[in-house]
Design an enzyme around this catalytic site. Sequence first.
Site, PDB file in Angstrom:
ATOM      1  N   THR A  28       7.904  32.299  54.435  1.00 49.25           N
ATOM      2  CA  THR A  28       6.824  31.319  54.316  1.00 49.25           C
ATOM      3  C   THR A  28       6.188  31.316  52.932  1.00 49.25           C
ATOM      4  O   THR A  28       6.391  32.233  52.133  1.00 49.25           O
ATOM      5  CB  THR A  28       5.734  31.606  55.365  1.00 49.25           C
ATOM      6  OG1 THR A  28       5.120  32.861  55.086  1.00 49.25           O
ATOM      7  CG2 THR A  28       6.308  31.609  56.776  1.00 49.25           C
ATOM      8  N   ASP A  29       5.391  30.282  52.716  1.00 49.00           N
ATOM      9  CA  ASP A  29       4.575  30.243  51.509  1.00 49.00           C
ATOM     10  C   ASP A  29       3.211  30.863  51.831  1.00 49.00           C
ATOM     11  O   ASP A  29       3.021  31.421  52.914  1.00 49.00           O
ATOM     12  CB  ASP A  29       4.459  28.810  50.977  1.00 49.00           C
ATOM     13  CG  ASP A  29       3.776  27.848  51.941  1.00 49.00           C
ATOM     14  OD1 ASP A  29       3.105  28.308  52.899  1.00 49.00           O
ATOM     15  OD2 ASP A  29       3.899  26.624  51.744  1.00 49.00           O
ATOM     16  N   PHE A  30       2.282  30.723  50.952  1.00 49.12           N
ATOM     17  CA  PHE A  30       0.968  31.359  51.133  1.00 49.12           C
ATOM     18  C   PHE A  30       0.211  30.847  52.352  1.00 49.12           C
ATOM     19  O   PHE A  30      -0.685  31.517  52.847  1.00 49.12           O
ATOM     20  CB  PHE A  30       0.112  31.166  49.867  1.00 49.12           C
ATOM     21  CG  PHE A  30      -0.255  29.725  49.627  1.00 49.12           C
ATOM     22  CD1 PHE A  30      -1.450  29.216  50.115  1.00 49.12           C
ATOM     23  CD2 PHE A  30       0.598  28.883  48.940  1.00 49.12           C
ATOM     24  CE1 PHE A  30      -1.789  27.886  49.896  1.00 49.12           C
ATOM     25  CE2 PHE A  30       0.272  27.557  48.726  1.00 49.12           C
ATOM     26  CZ  PHE A  30      -0.925  27.051  49.213  1.00 49.12           C
TER      27      PHE A  30
END
Length: 150
Positions: A28-30
């Site tokens: 995932t991203d942030f």
Amino acid sequence: MSEANLPSSGRHTADGHVLPIRIYFEDTDFSGVVYHASYVRFLERGRTEYVRLLGVHHAALDAGETGESLAFAVHRLEIEFRRPARIDDVVEVVTRPKEIRGARIILSQQVMRDGERLVDATVTVVLVNRAGRPCRIPDALAERFAAAPQ
């Protein structure tokens, strides 16, 4: 346990090969949404397990099982992102052959969550030799692909 019985290899169904994948933090991203490049890895895993369950093994191809050292190389990847997946989701990569001709295999792939399409992809792979030149898919391999659920 034989490879055909390994849950990590997924399963062949009437809809194609299905590989479940859990979404981890690293995917995932942030914000907890799957980063777009992670889907490329998921699709690769789906294709790899699809051919593994057909009895086609990358190490054996490389070792010259068919007469010379061969490998599948991605030639083209078209991808459409429809909906996001998020951390802790379980998605399924569905892989089906669309066309097998000459040195080329065109595959249709989807990433699904609970019956909802998240990603659509069309992937063209080419069988190449060590020099990187396309090679006609040997009959023994083509027969394995032809025998797979469509």
